[in-house]
Design a protein around this motif. Structure first.
Motif, PDB file in Angstrom:
ATOM      1  N   ASP A 130      16.487 -30.285 -16.872  1.00 53.75           N
ATOM      2  CA  ASP A 130      15.938 -29.930 -18.188  1.00 53.75           C
ATOM      3  C   ASP A 130      14.464 -30.312 -18.222  1.00 53.75           C
ATOM      4  O   ASP A 130      14.066 -31.263 -18.900  1.00 53.75           O
ATOM      5  N   GLU A 131      13.661 -29.556 -17.517  1.00 52.49           N
ATOM      6  CA  GLU A 131      12.244 -29.883 -17.357  1.00 52.49           C
ATOM      7  C   GLU A 131      11.514 -29.952 -18.692  1.00 52.49           C
ATOM      8  O   GLU A 131      10.680 -30.822 -18.920  1.00 52.49           O
ATOM      9  N   HIS A 132      11.826 -29.028 -19.605  1.00 50.99           N
ATOM     10  CA  HIS A 132      11.090 -28.926 -20.865  1.00 50.99           C
ATOM     11  C   HIS A 132      11.789 -29.630 -22.030  1.00 50.99           C
ATOM     12  O   HIS A 132      11.259 -29.651 -23.138  1.00 50.99           O
ATOM     13  N   GLY A 133      12.955 -30.183 -21.786  1.00 52.82           N
ATOM     14  CA  GLY A 133      13.685 -30.860 -22.856  1.00 52.82           C
ATOM     15  C   GLY A 133      14.350 -29.913 -23.842  1.00 52.82           C
ATOM     16  O   GLY A 133      14.724 -30.325 -24.944  1.00 52.82           O
ATOM     17  N   THR A 134      14.524 -28.656 -23.466  1.00 51.44           N
ATOM     18  CA  THR A 134      15.092 -27.681 -24.407  1.00 51.44           C
ATOM     19  C   THR A 134      16.594 -27.850 -24.586  1.00 51.44           C
ATOM     20  O   THR A 134      17.138 -27.410 -25.601  1.00 51.44           O
ATOM     21  N   SER A 180      15.106 -23.400 -19.386  1.00 50.52           N
ATOM     22  CA  SER A 180      13.774 -22.849 -19.629  1.00 50.52           C
ATOM     23  C   SER A 180      13.386 -23.004 -21.097  1.00 50.52           C
ATOM     24  O   SER A 180      14.182 -23.460 -21.922  1.00 50.52           O
ATOM     25  N   ARG A 181      12.159 -22.610 -21.403  1.00 53.35           N
ATOM     26  CA  ARG A 181      11.682 -22.724 -22.789  1.00 53.35           C
ATOM     27  C   ARG A 181      12.281 -21.639 -23.677  1.00 53.35           C
ATOM     28  O   ARG A 181      12.570 -21.872 -24.849  1.00 53.35           O
ATOM     29  N   GLU A 182      12.418 -20.432 -23.138  1.00 53.96           N
ATOM     30  CA  GLU A 182      12.847 -19.291 -23.930  1.00 53.96           C
ATOM     31  C   GLU A 182      14.337 -19.025 -23.747  1.00 53.96           C
ATOM     32  O   GLU A 182      14.877 -19.147 -22.654  1.00 53.96           O
ATOM     33  N   PRO A 210      12.334 -34.141 -22.159  1.00 55.42           N
ATOM     34  CA  PRO A 210      11.768 -33.456 -20.989  1.00 55.42           C
ATOM     35  C   PRO A 210      11.984 -34.259 -19.710  1.00 55.42           C
ATOM     36  O   PRO A 210      11.862 -35.486 -19.696  1.00 55.42           O
TER      37      PRO A 210
END
Length: 503
Positions: free
Chosen positions: A344-348, A370-372, A353
């Motif tokens: 979970d690189e972006h913490g979404t 991902s973010r989206e 993060p």
């Protein structure tokens, strides 16, 4: 645009069910009708033809109304990601993840604007609207800035029917108490009462009807009998426990892992149409036993729910079951859990993060959040049929991220999508399947192929395909006709037609 709003004395009183029935009855009478719920809190969602995400209940109600689902039917969808936060979906697209307090303090005016815009759009196309409330309209701590009950009735300018569930007990107190807590203008908008889930001889409740009408001054416009298996999809999480229950004596045993933030559990409801299939929830390693297949469903919070599986010992039980010859199918978040690693690189997914979690390591892949978010309807073909023609499959995707091979896979793609892309994972003749496709079991030919694999393994006779789509449409009709005699339907329509703020 004429309309009616169904509010309840509590959650799971029957609002979604009755809204669905009202949509079907009006549609059968030639009325162009739309369902509407201003704000829905549910991880059970529906993807429209154009790829917008709305509450599942409004998607099903649109089907019952014989119309195309639209984000204007559910402009605000809240998808819980933790005990205190939810992802906010506005007009079918993700907006933000907010705490309950932040949502209440910052979103109210934007929410009102969205509701008014959505109602305006529906007025351009439809003759009538059936509006569903949420929970209770008299939660005192929430009333001042609520976006889903009496404020919506006011914005839409429609009368209200109040429904209460008699099965849970306290029906008289809940109805009278709810009405007493309304202010005079709200109370004047309520034009009738509905009693839901009545068991037994209706004559035994005649005194109750008379008392309620005298005490409240409102007509009881329906006493709806308890229906053991109406097969119309439920929305409220309170209905989960009763939806899938072990049925001893049925030949096939399907176990579904009950995740804390489970999403789209209605993916599996077509299995209930199969005469020889029992579907049950599993929430501990001890209760897994040795089913014919384990299904790990989707979730709004994949890593959180994976950690919960580990705390309960279910991770070990699932792996042990598989290594001893069991079959597993993971859908969306369940597919992600079956991978070796989740990043979970972006913490979404977690809100933190850089979070990394070891998966169940049954599929040699890494899931990258991902973010989206992906929300799309999907079509493809299932080619792993040996000597049979490929089986067409369609459904929809709602997910963050993607899963990529970490090592050379021993299996192959589950589906070949339109355009040629591969989707999912399939190995050992279907003993392990991972896919992002929701609605998979609504594909009758594929579901029958998959179930017949289980039947052959147990030396059971194969079955012909059951049309779940036809059954659902037929079920809308049959349940609506079964309910109609228990409603004062002509009076309800008159209330809709003659309503004005002064009535």
């Amino acid at each position: 645009m004429k309309g009616i709003m169904i509010q309840g004395t509590s959650s799971d009183a029957g609002k979604s069910f009755l809204a669905t029935i009202f949509c079907r009855l009006l549609s059968k009478e030639g009325v162009k009708v739309a369902p509407f719920k201003s704000q829905n809190m549910s991880n059970n969602s529906y993807v429209t033809r154009d790829g917008f995400e709305i509450g599942r209940a409004q998607g099903i109600q649109a089907e019952a109304a014989n119309t195309e689902a639209s984000p204007y039917m559910n402009p605000i969808l809240l998808k819980p990601t933790s005990q205190q936060s939810s992802e906010v979906i506005l007009f079918g697209r993700p907006l933000a993840t907010l705490s309950g307090m932040a949502y209440r303090e910052t979103f109210y005016e934007k929410g009102l604007d969205a509701i008014q815009m959505a109602l305006g759009k529906l007025r351009e196309t439809y003759q009538a609207v059936v509006i569903e409330g949420a929970g209770s309209p008299v939660e005192i701590n929430l009333k001042k800035r609520e976006l889903v009950n009496m404020k919506v009735a006011e914005l839409a300018d429609v009368p209200v029917l109040l429904v209460s569930d008699i099965e849970r007990g306290g029906v008289f107190a809940s109805i009278v108490g709810t009405l007493e807590l309304m202010d005079p203008l709200e109370r004047a908008r309520v034009k009738g009462l509905l009693i839901n889930k009545f068991r037994g001889d209706i004559r035994l409740f005649e005194d109750g009807v008379a008392w309620l009408e005298k005490r409240t001054g409102l007509p009881v416009l329906g006493v709806i009998p308890f229906m053991e298996s109406h097969m119309i999809e439920a929305e409220d999480s309170l209905s989960l426990n009763g939806r899938f229950m072990s049925q001893p004596g049925k030949a096939l045993d399907i176990a579904i892992i009950k995740l804390p933030y489970i999403s789209n559990y209605t993916d599996f409801e077509p299995l209930l149409f199969e005469d020889d299939v029992s579907v049950r929830w599993v929430d501990s390693g001890d209760s897994l036993d040795n089913p014919d297949c384990v299904i790990i469903p989707g979730t709004k919070s994949t890593i959180h729910d994976l950690r919960q599986l580990k705390q309960l010992g279910l991770d070990y039980a699932i792996r042990n079951y598989y290594h001893n010859g069991g079959r597993i199918l993971g859908v969306c978040g369940g597919y992600q859990m079956l991978c070796a690693e989740l990043v979970d690189e972006h913490g979404t997914d977690t809100g933190l993060p850089g979070s990394v979690e070891d998966g169940l390591s049954l599929i040699p892949a890494r899931t990258m959040f991902s973010r989206e978010k992906t929300t799309v309807r999907t079509k493809g073909e299932f080619h792993n049929t040996n000597d049979r023609e490929p089986i067409p499959v369609q459904g929809y995707e709602i997910h963050l991220g993607y899963s990529e091979w970490k090592d050379e896979p021993s299996g192959k793609a589950f589906l070949r999508l339109e355009g040629g892309n591969a989707e999912g994972y399939y190995s050992e003749n279907g003993r392990l399947i991972g896919t992002y496709i929701h609605h998979l079991f609504h594909n009758d030919e594929w579901r029958t192929f998959w179930l017949n694999q289980l039947r052959r393994k147990k030396q059971l006779p194969e079955q012909q395909a059951v049309s779940s789509g036809d059954k659902r449409s037929t079920r809308f009709d049959s349940v609506a006709e079964e309910i109609r005699p228990h409603l004062q339907w002509e009076k309800i329509k008159t209330i809709m037609e003659e309503w004005s703020p002064k009535t």
